[in-house]
Write a protein that holds these residues in place. Structure first.
Motif, PDB file in Angstrom:
ATOM      1  N   ALA A  36       0.820  -1.213   0.000  1.00  0.00           N
ATOM      2  CA  ALA A  36       0.000   0.000   0.000  1.00  0.00           C
ATOM      3  C   ALA A  36       0.858   1.269   0.000  1.00  0.00           C
ATOM      4  O   ALA A  36       0.543   2.239  -0.681  1.00  0.00           O
ATOM      5  N   PHE A  37       1.949   1.260   0.771  1.00  0.00           N
ATOM      6  CA  PHE A  37       2.797   2.436   0.841  1.00  0.00           C
ATOM      7  C   PHE A  37       4.251   1.993   0.832  1.00  0.00           C
ATOM      8  O   PHE A  37       4.730   1.394   1.797  1.00  0.00           O
ATOM      9  N   PHE A  38       4.950   2.265  -0.259  1.00  0.00           N
ATOM     10  CA  PHE A  38       6.357   1.913  -0.415  1.00  0.00           C
ATOM     11  C   PHE A  38       7.176   3.077   0.142  1.00  0.00           C
ATOM     12  O   PHE A  38       7.265   4.133  -0.464  1.00  0.00           O
ATOM     13  N   HIS A  39       7.752   2.901   1.326  1.00  0.00           N
ATOM     14  CA  HIS A  39       8.407   3.986   2.050  1.00  0.00           C
ATOM     15  C   HIS A  39       9.738   4.406   1.440  1.00  0.00           C
ATOM     16  O   HIS A  39      10.539   3.559   1.061  1.00  0.00           O
ATOM     17  N   GLU A  40       9.942   5.698   1.392  1.00  0.00           N
ATOM     18  CA  GLU A  40      11.256   6.255   1.104  1.00  0.00           C
ATOM     19  C   GLU A  40      11.975   6.293   2.448  1.00  0.00           C
ATOM     20  O   GLU A  40      11.487   6.878   3.399  1.00  0.00           O
ATOM     21  N   ARG A  41      13.121   5.662   2.521  1.00  0.00           N
ATOM     22  CA  ARG A  41      13.878   5.592   3.775  1.00  0.00           C
ATOM     23  C   ARG A  41      15.170   6.373   3.617  1.00  0.00           C
ATOM     24  O   ARG A  41      16.085   5.936   2.935  1.00  0.00           O
ATOM     25  N   ARG A  42      15.230   7.523   4.268  1.00  0.00           N
ATOM     26  CA  ARG A  42      16.401   8.394   4.222  1.00  0.00           C
ATOM     27  C   ARG A  42      17.441   7.905   5.218  1.00  0.00           C
ATOM     28  O   ARG A  42      17.105   7.346   6.247  1.00  0.00           O
ATOM     29  N   ALA A  43      18.697   8.190   4.913  1.00  0.00           N
ATOM     30  CA  ALA A  43      19.767   7.949   5.877  1.00  0.00           C
ATOM     31  C   ALA A  43      19.660   8.999   6.983  1.00  0.00           C
ATOM     32  O   ALA A  43      19.151  10.100   6.764  1.00  0.00           O
ATOM     33  N   LEU A  44      20.133   8.651   8.164  1.00  0.00           N
ATOM     34  CA  LEU A  44      20.189   9.632   9.240  1.00  0.00           C
ATOM     35  C   LEU A  44      21.090  10.786   8.801  1.00  0.00           C
ATOM     36  O   LEU A  44      22.085  10.575   8.109  1.00  0.00           O
ATOM     37  N   SER A  45      20.766  11.978   9.217  1.00  0.00           N
ATOM     38  CA  SER A  45      21.543  13.172   8.877  1.00  0.00           C
ATOM     39  C   SER A  45      22.809  13.258   9.712  1.00  0.00           C
ATOM     40  O   SER A  45      22.902  12.657  10.783  1.00  0.00           O
ATOM     41  N   TYR A  46      23.750  14.060   9.232  1.00  0.00           N
ATOM     42  CA  TYR A  46      24.985  14.304   9.970  1.00  0.00           C
ATOM     43  C   TYR A  46      24.647  14.895  11.341  1.00  0.00           C
ATOM     44  O   TYR A  46      23.883  15.844  11.443  1.00  0.00           O
ATOM     45  N   ARG A  47      25.177  14.287  12.379  1.00  0.00           N
ATOM     46  CA  ARG A  47      25.015  14.672  13.779  1.00  0.00           C
ATOM     47  C   ARG A  47      23.618  14.423  14.325  1.00  0.00           C
ATOM     48  O   ARG A  47      23.307  14.809  15.460  1.00  0.00           O
ATOM     49  N   GLU A  48      22.738  13.790  13.544  1.00  0.00           N
ATOM     50  CA  GLU A  48      21.418  13.435  14.051  1.00  0.00           C
ATOM     51  C   GLU A  48      21.599  12.384  15.151  1.00  0.00           C
ATOM     52  O   GLU A  48      22.384  11.453  15.017  1.00  0.00           O
ATOM     53  N   VAL A  49      20.851  12.537  16.222  1.00  0.00           N
ATOM     54  CA  VAL A  49      20.941  11.598  17.342  1.00  0.00           C
ATOM     55  C   VAL A  49      19.863  10.532  17.173  1.00  0.00           C
ATOM     56  O   VAL A  49      18.688  10.850  16.987  1.00  0.00           O
ATOM     57  N   ALA A  50      20.299   9.282  17.222  1.00  0.00           N
ATOM     58  CA  ALA A  50      19.381   8.147  17.112  1.00  0.00           C
ATOM     59  C   ALA A  50      19.321   7.420  18.446  1.00  0.00           C
ATOM     60  O   ALA A  50      20.334   7.236  19.112  1.00  0.00           O
ATOM     61  N   ASN A  51      18.135   7.011  18.811  1.00  0.00           N
ATOM     62  CA  ASN A  51      17.899   6.208  19.999  1.00  0.00           C
ATOM     63  C   ASN A  51      17.909   4.751  19.553  1.00  0.00           C
ATOM     64  O   ASN A  51      16.997   4.323  18.843  1.00  0.00           O
ATOM     65  N   VAL A  52      18.933   4.010  19.907  1.00  0.00           N
ATOM     66  CA  VAL A  52      19.076   2.634  19.429  1.00  0.00           C
ATOM     67  C   VAL A  52      19.167   1.684  20.620  1.00  0.00           C
ATOM     68  O   VAL A  52      19.463   2.097  21.739  1.00  0.00           O
ATOM     69  N   PHE A  53      18.911   0.416  20.367  1.00  0.00           N
ATOM     70  CA  PHE A  53      19.136  -0.589  21.401  1.00  0.00           C
ATOM     71  C   PHE A  53      20.636  -0.802  21.541  1.00  0.00           C
ATOM     72  O   PHE A  53      21.351  -0.892  20.539  1.00  0.00           O
ATOM     73  N   ALA A  54      21.089  -0.886  22.763  1.00  0.00           N
ATOM     74  CA  ALA A  54      22.517  -1.101  23.020  1.00  0.00           C
ATOM     75  C   ALA A  54      23.001  -2.380  22.352  1.00  0.00           C
ATOM     76  O   ALA A  54      24.158  -2.472  21.938  1.00  0.00           O
ATOM     77  N   SER A  55      22.131  -3.353  22.192  1.00  0.00           N
ATOM     78  CA  SER A  55      22.504  -4.613  21.541  1.00  0.00           C
ATOM     79  C   SER A  55      22.801  -4.417  20.050  1.00  0.00           C
ATOM     80  O   SER A  55      23.379  -5.303  19.417  1.00  0.00           O
ATOM     81  N   GLU A  56      22.426  -3.265  19.482  1.00  0.00           N
ATOM     82  CA  GLU A  56      22.667  -2.963  18.073  1.00  0.00           C
ATOM     83  C   GLU A  56      23.952  -2.163  17.866  1.00  0.00           C
ATOM     84  O   GLU A  56      24.186  -1.620  16.792  1.00  0.00           O
TER      85      GLU A  56
END
Length: 125
Positions: free
Chosen positions: A53-73
């Motif tokens: 139904a919706f084919f997502h455009e997935r952008r890369a994270l921007s320079y210095r953008e902060v991501a909340n990730v699992f520590a296991s990743e």
């Protein structure tokens, strides 16, 4: 891994080099410094399917953008310093485009359309 260390972080379907800025297991905050793998296009709930139904455009994270990730990743980064963001983004995007060109299937063609749009958006070409 300690706050201030360079790490490799997997986030959604992309992979980045970043600075670990906070570690509160099970989560961590990472400041993006470079792109190692551009995110895969499409619907993450229906991977590799073109007819969704919706084919997502997935952008890369921007320079210095902060991501909340699992520590296991997270994994330690083995380089002395992070690669240049713009150069790493171009390299990761080109690698993803080449992968989709080799596929030659409906998903690959649909992903290529999104990746070409992103290339124009990122670099104006």
């Amino acid at each position: 891994m300690n706050v201030g260390d360079l790490v490799v972080a997997r986030y959604k379907s992309g992979e980045y080099v970043g600075e670990l800025i906070q570690l509160d297991r099970p989560k961590a905050k990472v400041r993006t410094l470079a792109v190692r793998k551009h995110p895969t296009q499409g619907d993450l709930h229906h991977p590799e399917q073109a007819d969704v139904a919706f084919f997502h455009e997935r952008r890369a994270l921007s320079y210095r953008e902060v991501a909340n990730v699992f520590a296991s990743e997270l994994a330690p980064y083995d380089g002395a310093e992070a690669p240049d963001y713009q150069a790493s983004l171009a390299e990761a995007l080109d690698a993803e485009i080449a992968t989709m060109e080799r596929r030659g299937d409906a998903f690959g063609r649909r992903a290529l359309l999104e990746l070409e749009k992103l290339k124009r958006d990122y670099f104006g070409v």
